[in-house]
Design a protein around this motif. Structure first.
Motif, PDB file in Angstrom:
ATOM      1  N   PRO A  11       0.929  -1.078  -0.075  1.00  0.00           N
ATOM      2  CA  PRO A  11       0.070  -0.187   0.013  1.00  0.00           C
ATOM      3  C   PRO A  11       0.754   1.285  -0.060  1.00  0.00           C
ATOM      4  N   ASP A  12       1.884   1.169   0.607  1.00  0.00           N
ATOM      5  CA  ASP A  12       3.059   2.543   0.914  1.00  0.00           C
ATOM      6  C   ASP A  12       3.293   2.742  -0.605  1.00  0.00           C
ATOM      7  N   PHE A 322      13.264   0.299   1.473  1.00  0.00           N
ATOM      8  CA  PHE A 322      13.245  -0.964   2.193  1.00  0.00           C
ATOM      9  C   PHE A 322      11.779  -1.510   2.370  1.00  0.00           C
ATOM     10  N   SER A 323      10.859  -0.508   2.167  1.00  0.00           N
ATOM     11  CA  SER A 323       9.443  -1.106   2.089  1.00  0.00           C
ATOM     12  C   SER A 323       9.106  -1.638   0.809  1.00  0.00           C
ATOM     13  N   ASN A 324       9.649  -1.305  -0.311  1.00  0.00           N
ATOM     14  CA  ASN A 324       9.753  -2.037  -1.566  1.00  0.00           C
ATOM     15  C   ASN A 324      10.194  -3.375  -1.386  1.00  0.00           C
ATOM     16  N   ILE A 325      11.257  -3.484  -0.807  1.00  0.00           N
ATOM     17  CA  ILE A 325      11.916  -4.873  -0.858  1.00  0.00           C
ATOM     18  C   ILE A 325      11.173  -5.834   0.053  1.00  0.00           C
ATOM     19  N   TRP A 333       6.415   2.822   7.956  1.00  0.00           N
ATOM     20  CA  TRP A 333       7.246   3.119   9.239  1.00  0.00           C
ATOM     21  C   TRP A 333       8.317   2.148   9.676  1.00  0.00           C
ATOM     22  N   VAL A 334       8.161   0.805   9.221  1.00  0.00           N
ATOM     23  CA  VAL A 334       8.984  -0.278   9.517  1.00  0.00           C
ATOM     24  C   VAL A 334      10.283   0.005   8.799  1.00  0.00           C
TER      25      VAL A 334
END
Length: 501
Positions: A11-12, A322-325, A333-334
Motif C-alpha cells: 500500500p505504501d 526498504f518497504s519496496n524490498i 514506518w518499519v
C-alpha cells in the motif's frame, strides 16, 4: 520461491493520487533550505579552499549544484507524471526483482548519511546540554536525536514540511551570522577571505581541483537525484498540463534556484570556517569562535539543519526502498526503523574524515543509475509508462526471472568507468550508464521482452497527469476527499474507458 500474494502492491508504494499531493512550490523550497545545510557541504568547502580561492570554490559549487539540479528535475518528473516512487519505477529498467540490487545500494547509502548527520546533530545537542546543565554524553544524545527524527518521518511528508517551515528561517538567519563571525575571525588573522588559499595550484592541477569540487557536490546530491520521484510524487501539479516546465514548476524552483544558492552558501561557510580555525567541522569552529548563549543558539542551528536534511533527503528515500524490498509486511514506518538501525550500526563518527573521497565514489555509482533512468524514461519510453504492469508479478517488467539484464550490465559498466575517471565521476557515470543502457535495451533486451508502451506509444493509455489520469480505483486505493476544484473536473478518462468495457 515467490511470496504469498502480490508483494509488489504494498500500500505504501502505490501511485500517489492527485488529491494526495500536498507539497507546493514554497513548501519544497523551505524543505530544500533545510536539506542543503549539511555537514558534507562544510567538508567540501574546507577541502576546496586548500587549493582554490573562495570565488573559484563558489563558482565550482554553483556549477555542480546546477548540474545535479538538472538531473534531479529530469528524474523527478517520474513522480510528477505518474505518482511513482523511485524503487517502483526502477522495476522498469532493472526488473521486478532486479530493482532491489541498486535500490538497496541507494537505501543503505541514505541510511549511512542519516547516521552521519545524526552524529553531528548529537554533538551539537551535547554541546548545548553541556552549556546549560553540565551534561556530557554525546552517545545518549545520538540515540535520542535519532529516535526523534525517525518518529517525525514516520508521521508522513506533511509533518516533514511543517518542520521545515519552522527550521528554514532560523537556519538562514544563523547561517548568515555564522559566516560573518568566521570571516571576521579569519580577517583578524590577516587572511583575506576572497584571495587566501592554503596551497595555490595553477594550470591543469587547478582545473583538476575545480572539477573535484564540482563532482563532490554532484556526488553528494546524486543520492537524491536518483530517487527524487520518492519526494516529487507528493508535489502539487496541474492536471492536463502538457507543458513540461509548467508541470514541473515546483521542482524547477526548488532544485535549480533554492538548492544551488543554499548549497553554495553553506560550502562558502565551510571554506571560511577552515580559514578561521583550520577545520571544516562547524561544531569545532563554533566552539572556538563563540561561547555562552551565542554558542548555544549556533549549535541549535546545527541540530535543526541535520534534522531537516535527514527526514527529507535520507530517511524518506531509504524507508521507501526498504518497504519496496519487504513488500506489504514492511510498511513505511518499519522501513523508517530499518533505516535508523543501519545508520546507527554504520558508526558514522568514523566517516567524516573520508567524506570527499567517498562522495566521488558514490557519485559515479549513483549517477550511472540516474543515466539509466533518464534513458529508460525519456529516450526509450518517452515518458509513457505501463504503470499497472509495474505492480504485476507476471507482467512485462518480470523480464527474465525478475531481472532486466540491460539495466544491471549498464549499471556495472557505468559505475566502473566512472570510478576509473574519478575526477569526472558523476558526469561519466551518467553518460556511460545512459548510453550503454539505451543500446542494450533497444537493440537486445526489449527485442526479447516487448514493452507495451514502446509497441503502442499511446498518450491516453500510458501518460499520467498530463492527460488527467488518476489511478486510485485501478489499484484499489480509496481516493481522498476531493478538493473543491476537483468537483468540477471531468471524469477521469482512464476510468471512463474502464467503465465502458
Amino acid at each position: 520461491m515467490e511470496r504469498e500474494g502480490n508483494y509488489l502492491k504494498s500500500p505504501d508504494l502505490l501511485p500517489v493520487t492527485h488529491q494526495q499531493r500536498n507539497i507546493g512550490t514554497f513548501g519544497f523550497a523551505v524543505i530544500w533550505v533545510g536539506m542543503a545545510i549539511v555537514l558534507a557541504a562544510f567538508a567540501i568547502g574546507g577541502s576546496a579552499i586548500m587549493n582554490l580561492s573562495l570565488p573559484m570554490v563558489i563558482f565550482a559549487t554553483l556549477v555542480g549544484s546546477c548540474l545535479i539540479g538538472v538531473f534531479m528535475t529530469l528524474i523527478g518528473d517520474i513522480g510528477i507524471e505518474h505518482g511513482l516512487s523511485f524503487p517502483v519505477y526502477m522495476r522498469a529498467p532493472f526488473g521486478t526483482f532486479g530493482t532491489h540490487i541498486p535500490s538497496l545500494v541507494r537505501g543503505v547509502t541514505a541510511a549511512c548519511w542519516f547516521g552521519l548527520n545524526t552524529y553531528f546533530g548529537a554533538l551539537a545537542i551535547n554541546g548545548i546540554l553541556n552549556l546549560l546543565f553540565g551534561f556530557d554524553n554525546w552517545f545518549i544524545c545520538f540515540l535520542v536525536f535519532a529516535a526523534l527524527q525517525l518518529f517525525n518521518t514516520s508521521l508522513g511528508i506533511k509533518s516533514i514540511e511543517r518542520f521545515a517551515d519552522l527550521a528554514a528561517p532560523v537556519i538562514i538567519l544563523i547561517s548568515c551570522w555564522m559566516y560573518y563571525t568566521l570571516a571576521d575571525n579569519a580577517t583578524s588573522q590577516g587572511k583575506n577571505v576572497w584571495t587566501w588559499v592554503e596551497t595555490p595550484t595553477t594550470g591543469f592541477a587547478a582545473f583538476t581541483a575545480f572539477m573535484v569540487v564540482v563532482m563532490a557536490n554532484m556526488g553528494f546530491w546524486a543520492t537524491l537525484a536518483a530517487d527524487m520521484p520518492s519526494l516529487s510524487r507528493f508535489f502539487k501539479a496541474p492536471k492536463n498540463e502538457r507543458n513540461w516546465f509548467k508541470r514541473n514548476k515546483t521542482q524547477l524552483v526548488g532544485s535549480l534556484i533554492v538548492m544551488p544558492i543554499t548549497n553554495t552558501f553553506i560550502v562558502t561557510i565551510g571554506a571560511v570556517c577552515y580559514m578561521a580555525v583550520a577545520s571544516a567541522d562547524p561544531i569545532n569552529a563554533l566552539q572556538q569562535s563563540a561561547s555562552g548563549f551565542i554558542l548555544g543558539i549556533l549549535l541549535l542551528m546545527i541540530v535543526l539543519a541535520q534534522w531537516s536534511t535527514n527526514t527529507s533527503a535520507n530517511v524518506v528515500p531509504a524507508a521507501t526502498i526498504f518497504s519496496n524490498i519487504g513488500g506489504p509486511k514492511v510498511p513505511f514506518w518499519v522501513g523508517v526503523v530499518i533505516a535508523g538501525i543501519i545508520g546507527i550500526l554504520a558508526q558514522p563518527w568514523s566517516l567524516f574524515d573520508v567524506m570527499v573521497n567517498v562522495l566521488l565514489i558514490i557519485g559515479g555509482i549513483l549517477t550511472a543509475i540516474v543515466g539509466i533512468l533518464f534513458a529508460d524514461y525519456y529516450l526509450l519510453r518517452k515518458r509513457r509508462v505501463h504503470v499497472k504492469d509495474l505492480y504485476e508479478l507476471n507482467g512485462q517488467f518480470k523480464y527474465y526471472k525478475g531481472f532486466n539484464m540491460a539495466g544491471l550490465i549498464a549499471w556495472v559498466i557505468g559505475g566502473a568507468i566512472a570510478n576509473i575517471f574519478a575526477t569526472y565521476s558523476s558526469l561519466v557515470g551518467f553518460v556511460v550508464g545512459a548510453a550503454v543502457y539505451y543500446v542494450l535495451a533497444k537493440y537486445w533486451w526489449f527485442k526479447k521482452y516487448p514493452q507495451a508502451e514502446l509497441d503502442d506509444p499511446s498518450d491516453d493509455k500510458y501518460l499520467g497527469i498530463t492527460v488527467g489520469h488518476n489511478l486510485d480505483e485501478i489499484f484499489g486505493q480509496p481516493a481522498a476527499a476531493p478538493e473543491e476544484d476537483e468537483l468540477v473536473e471531468q471524469a477521469d478518462p482512464l476510468l471512463e474507458m474502464k467503465g465502458a468495457e
